[in-house]
Write a protein that holds these residues in place. Sequence first.
Motif, short mmCIF file in Angstrom:
data_model
loop_
_atom_site.label_atom_id
_atom_site.label_comp_id
_atom_site.label_asym_id
_atom_site.label_seq_id
_atom_site.Cartn_x
_atom_site.Cartn_y
_atom_site.Cartn_z
N GLN A 212 0.83 -1.21 0.00
CA GLN A 212 0.00 0.00 0.00
C GLN A 212 0.87 1.26 0.00
O GLN A 212 0.55 2.25 -0.67
N LEU A 213 1.98 1.23 0.75
CA LEU A 213 2.89 2.38 0.77
C LEU A 213 3.52 2.59 -0.60
O LEU A 213 3.65 3.72 -1.08
N ALA A 214 3.91 1.48 -1.23
CA ALA A 214 4.49 1.58 -2.57
C ALA A 214 3.48 2.14 -3.55
O ALA A 214 3.81 2.95 -4.43
N TYR A 215 2.23 1.73 -3.39
CA TYR A 215 1.18 2.19 -4.31
C TYR A 215 0.82 3.66 -4.04
O TYR A 215 0.42 4.37 -4.96
N PHE A 216 0.96 4.08 -2.79
CA PHE A 216 0.78 5.50 -2.47
C PHE A 216 1.78 6.34 -3.27
O PHE A 216 1.42 7.36 -3.87
N CYS A 217 3.03 5.91 -3.27
CA CYS A 217 4.07 6.63 -4.01
C CYS A 217 3.75 6.67 -5.51
O CYS A 217 3.92 7.70 -6.17
N ALA A 218 3.26 5.53 -6.03
CA ALA A 218 2.88 5.49 -7.44
C ALA A 218 1.72 6.44 -7.72
O ALA A 218 1.65 7.05 -8.79
N GLY A 219 0.82 6.57 -6.75
CA GLY A 219 -0.30 7.50 -6.91
C GLY A 219 0.16 8.93 -7.03
O GLY A 219 -0.39 9.71 -7.83
N VAL A 369 9.41 11.13 -4.14
CA VAL A 369 8.39 10.16 -3.68
C VAL A 369 8.43 8.89 -4.54
O VAL A 369 8.31 7.78 -4.03
N MET A 370 8.60 9.05 -5.86
CA MET A 370 8.66 7.87 -6.73
C MET A 370 9.89 7.02 -6.44
O MET A 370 9.84 5.78 -6.49
N ALA A 371 11.01 7.66 -6.11
CA ALA A 371 12.22 6.91 -5.74
C ALA A 371 11.96 6.12 -4.46
O ALA A 371 12.37 4.95 -4.33
N LEU A 372 11.26 6.73 -3.52
CA LEU A 372 10.89 6.04 -2.29
C LEU A 372 9.96 4.86 -2.61
O LEU A 372 10.02 3.81 -1.96
N GLY A 373 9.12 5.02 -3.63
CA GLY A 373 8.21 3.96 -4.02
C GLY A 373 8.94 2.71 -4.48
O GLY A 373 8.50 1.59 -4.21
N VAL A 374 10.07 2.88 -5.18
CA VAL A 374 10.86 1.73 -5.61
C VAL A 374 11.38 0.97 -4.39
O VAL A 374 11.38 -0.26 -4.35
N VAL A 375 11.82 1.72 -3.38
CA VAL A 375 12.30 1.10 -2.14
C VAL A 375 11.16 0.32 -1.47
O VAL A 375 11.34 -0.82 -1.03
N MET A 376 9.98 0.92 -1.36
CA MET A 376 8.83 0.26 -0.74
C MET A 376 8.44 -0.99 -1.52
O MET A 376 8.06 -2.02 -0.94
N LEU A 377 8.53 -0.92 -2.83
CA LEU A 377 8.20 -2.07 -3.67
C LEU A 377 9.15 -3.23 -3.38
O LEU A 377 8.72 -4.39 -3.26
N HIS A 378 10.42 -2.92 -3.22
CA HIS A 378 11.41 -3.96 -2.91
C HIS A 378 11.14 -4.57 -1.53
O HIS A 378 11.22 -5.80 -1.35
N LEU A 379 10.80 -3.72 -0.57
CA LEU A 379 10.48 -4.24 0.77
C LEU A 379 9.22 -5.11 0.74
O LEU A 379 9.14 -6.11 1.47
#
Length: 396
Positions: A212-219, A369-379
């Motif tokens: 959900q956090l990763a998808y927030f960043c994608a949003g 935020v999008m860079a953070l999203g890649v990190v969240m996706l990996h986690l």
Amino acid sequence: MKPKETMKVLAASVIAVVVMVGIARFSYTPMIPEMVAALGLSKSVVGMLATVNYAGYLTGALLITRISDLGLKVRLYQLGLVVAVISTILMGYTTNVWLWFVLRFISGLSTSAGMLLGAGLLMSWLIKNNQKSELGVFFSGIGLGIVLTAVVAELIKEPFTWDQQWVIYGLVALVLLVPAWSWMPDYRACALPRTAGGGGGDERSRFIRILQLAYFCAGVGYVVTATFLVAIAESMPRLSGDGWLIWLIAGLAATPACWLWDVFSRRWGQWLALYLAYTLNAVSILMLIVNASMAGVMLSAVIYGASFIGIVSMMLAMVGRVFPENPSRPMSRLTFSYGLAQMLAPAVVGYLADVEGDYTSGLWLTLIVMALGVVMLHLARKAEQREQGSAALSPE
């Protein structure tokens, strides 16, 4: 299942997305320069109108998480089609900002019906009829909606005033509503039997929460460009008057990208596909910052259109497969985060643009935020692997 019937069902779903997402949501993007020029709207008001629309989308997502009755889902889905048409037409009959807020909020509700109920109902139909449980074709309706609004915007911007343009968008949606409704299958017959395991996953697991956090960043990455791309293009001297073309290019890139991401995902894996889609989305934002040429903005639009649609399609299809009994519910949980980002980001970026006079700071913030999203996706991937390992070791 006859191929002709399958094609009609898919066509009905795609057209419904064009109505409830393409027109109800995306007609606002090319309308921003028209309304600013005619009415002198500030960037803050422009951003708040987008925020209110996504607040409706977010509210719809929350409501859908609480709905399990299939018949009610079908009725709300059909209601969403009607609301999309009415809320679009009525935008042209008032200049009251508060009424605009109400109409954009209602429009957001219809968009959530089109995206989440529509995707969930189609996923159930595909599984029930032994079709591939992929949603690439369904989400191509988003790209088609962008293309449609861009073409219509160019055709009507000279001969019609801003209020007449809103009515025209609504009438186009009304015409499309006919096949979307008449070709719709009996989704009530698509209920899947419940299993003792409850669907193959825990909706409150650590994996889902991080996802959900990763998808927030994608949003955030999606909505900032979706809301301001035309305005950003129009603000550049070399692109003044060509904003609609940039929007058209984004839609043309998004339309075939959905099924291309499905092909890539099947061959190379869904996680690698998602990493690539997130990275490309970030690149499209960076290009808007560092390259103000016509070619650079066009390329950014292509990369943006192809990447954001892949993220949405693959994310929702992934959780839909994990919870096949009630796919709309986990899709809605995931979309809560996406909708929250869509509600907050336009207001923040619009405010920064008002203060600083351009969109540069807002775009840099979006890129971070999008860079953070890649990190969240990996986690999230690591969390899924751990949970699958624990499940395999636990006794049945």
